[in-house]
Design a protein around this motif. Sequence first.
Motif, PDB file in Angstrom:
ATOM      1  N   LEU A 246       0.829  -1.205   0.000  1.00  0.00           N
ATOM      2  CA  LEU A 246       0.000   0.000   0.000  1.00  0.00           C
ATOM      3  C   LEU A 246       0.867   1.261   0.000  1.00  0.00           C
ATOM      4  O   LEU A 246       0.556   2.247  -0.674  1.00  0.00           O
ATOM      5  N   ILE A 247       1.967   1.206   0.769  1.00  0.00           N
ATOM      6  CA  ILE A 247       2.878   2.352   0.836  1.00  0.00           C
ATOM      7  C   ILE A 247       3.615   2.538  -0.487  1.00  0.00           C
ATOM      8  O   ILE A 247       3.712   3.655  -1.016  1.00  0.00           O
ATOM      9  N   ALA A 248       4.121   1.444  -1.033  1.00  0.00           N
ATOM     10  CA  ALA A 248       4.856   1.513  -2.303  1.00  0.00           C
ATOM     11  C   ALA A 248       3.939   1.950  -3.440  1.00  0.00           C
ATOM     12  O   ALA A 248       4.351   2.697  -4.333  1.00  0.00           O
ATOM     13  N   ALA A 249       2.702   1.497  -3.413  1.00  0.00           N
ATOM     14  CA  ALA A 249       1.767   1.854  -4.477  1.00  0.00           C
ATOM     15  C   ALA A 249       1.591   3.373  -4.550  1.00  0.00           C
ATOM     16  O   ALA A 249       1.561   3.950  -5.640  1.00  0.00           O
ATOM     17  N   GLU A 250       1.490   4.016  -3.388  1.00  0.00           N
ATOM     18  CA  GLU A 250       1.371   5.471  -3.412  1.00  0.00           C
ATOM     19  C   GLU A 250       2.625   6.103  -4.014  1.00  0.00           C
ATOM     20  O   GLU A 250       2.531   7.018  -4.840  1.00  0.00           O
ATOM     21  N   GLU A 251       3.783   5.620  -3.599  1.00  0.00           N
ATOM     22  CA  GLU A 251       5.036   6.185  -4.108  1.00  0.00           C
ATOM     23  C   GLU A 251       5.113   6.094  -5.627  1.00  0.00           C
ATOM     24  O   GLU A 251       5.578   7.037  -6.296  1.00  0.00           O
ATOM     25  N   TYR A 252       4.643   4.985  -6.192  1.00  0.00           N
ATOM     26  CA  TYR A 252       4.779   4.757  -7.632  1.00  0.00           C
ATOM     27  C   TYR A 252       3.540   5.150  -8.426  1.00  0.00           C
ATOM     28  O   TYR A 252       3.463   4.888  -9.625  1.00  0.00           O
ATOM     29  N   GLY A 253       2.573   5.778  -7.765  1.00  0.00           N
ATOM     30  CA  GLY A 253       1.403   6.256  -8.489  1.00  0.00           C
ATOM     31  C   GLY A 253       0.415   5.184  -8.872  1.00  0.00           C
ATOM     32  O   GLY A 253      -0.384   5.366  -9.800  1.00  0.00           O
ATOM     33  N   VAL A 254       0.430   4.060  -8.154  1.00  0.00           N
ATOM     34  CA  VAL A 254      -0.523   2.981  -8.407  1.00  0.00           C
ATOM     35  C   VAL A 254      -1.732   3.211  -7.510  1.00  0.00           C
ATOM     36  O   VAL A 254      -1.601   3.273  -6.283  1.00  0.00           O
ATOM     37  N   THR A 255      -2.904   3.339  -8.099  1.00  0.00           N
ATOM     38  CA  THR A 255      -4.112   3.641  -7.344  1.00  0.00           C
ATOM     39  C   THR A 255      -5.168   2.561  -7.559  1.00  0.00           C
ATOM     40  O   THR A 255      -5.035   1.692  -8.432  1.00  0.00           O
ATOM     41  N   SER A 256      -6.243   2.649  -6.790  1.00  0.00           N
ATOM     42  CA  SER A 256      -7.339   1.705  -6.970  1.00  0.00           C
ATOM     43  C   SER A 256      -7.975   1.859  -8.343  1.00  0.00           C
ATOM     44  O   SER A 256      -8.559   0.912  -8.871  1.00  0.00           O
TER      45      SER A 256
END
Length: 338
Positions: A246-256
């Motif tokens: 969840l943390i890495a997804a925010e860093e890399y611009g991966v969203t729901s």
Amino acid sequence: MKKSVFLGTLAVAAVSAGVAAAGTLEDVKARGELNCGVNTGLVGFAAPDANGNWSGFDVAVCKAVAAAVLGDPSKVKYVPTTGQTRFTALASGEVDMLARNSTWTFSRDTDLKLDFIGVNYYDGQGFMVRKDLGVTSAKELDGASVCIQTGTTTELNLADFFKANNMTYQPITIDSNAEGEQQYLAGACDAYTTDISGLAATRASYADPENHIILPEVISKEPLGPAVRHGDNQWGDIVSWTLNALIAAEEYGVTSANVDELAKGTDNPEINRLLGVEGELGKMTGLDNDWAVRAIKAGGNYGEIFAATIGEATPIALARGLNAQWTQGGLLYAPPFR
């Protein structure tokens, strides 16, 4: 709130060792449901609505783990726990994990034989007072009555703070956050002390939040995070890396909203490994390669979850602060997915 560990340590540790050996992943899969220990009710973090549907910042972690393991974020049984019952509930196997604004401390990690698998909120203890008290600093609370939950590190921090500043206070002891709210609103104490995030959540539930202020002093470090039992490293890895996803997804611009599209493949190898396009990271924990995709889709990445539950656009109105990404001056930092 932060329950201290000087009561029942040996009993909790002994039960924990036995339960952990059973293999939590297998238990959860066989049950078809994740038993997640949460707060009895803290707005923004974990609270049921009138229909019994739970939501909040900590609840989102439970949902993400359920999605990663069971393929469905709704397959969660939320088990309300108090500051006094939470660690016993985990140690006994009543819950598979805790996601309950609990502070990671040395004694809990070692003596209670819990594993805190990461930090999902960097917090600190503070004070809330009524605006008409006329106080603007905690150092003006000499002689004040303070509502405090007994047997917690909050209680110990309070004693240290007043001693260090040569002040006295009258403790008004409480057993739960709900009781603390009632006593404070009834005027039984001049100030209420707990984690600042908890104070903000409590204030947001009042009919007149504008008449209560959180004083500027932060008197402790309170790294809050999910916990599992010692001895089941596979399960600990799953919960830990779900939070990291969840943390890495925010860093890399991966969203729901875009995770399905990005899961088809990108030019970023780290995103590809995170989403299972490259490598076999899922198999290393006993899951399939789409586990992180499901976790992110459950409630969004860390930033989406924060904004929706406790962020500045919500009644709780918490700024990211220390909980911003490392690239934005905060402390959030997921290890590499490789």
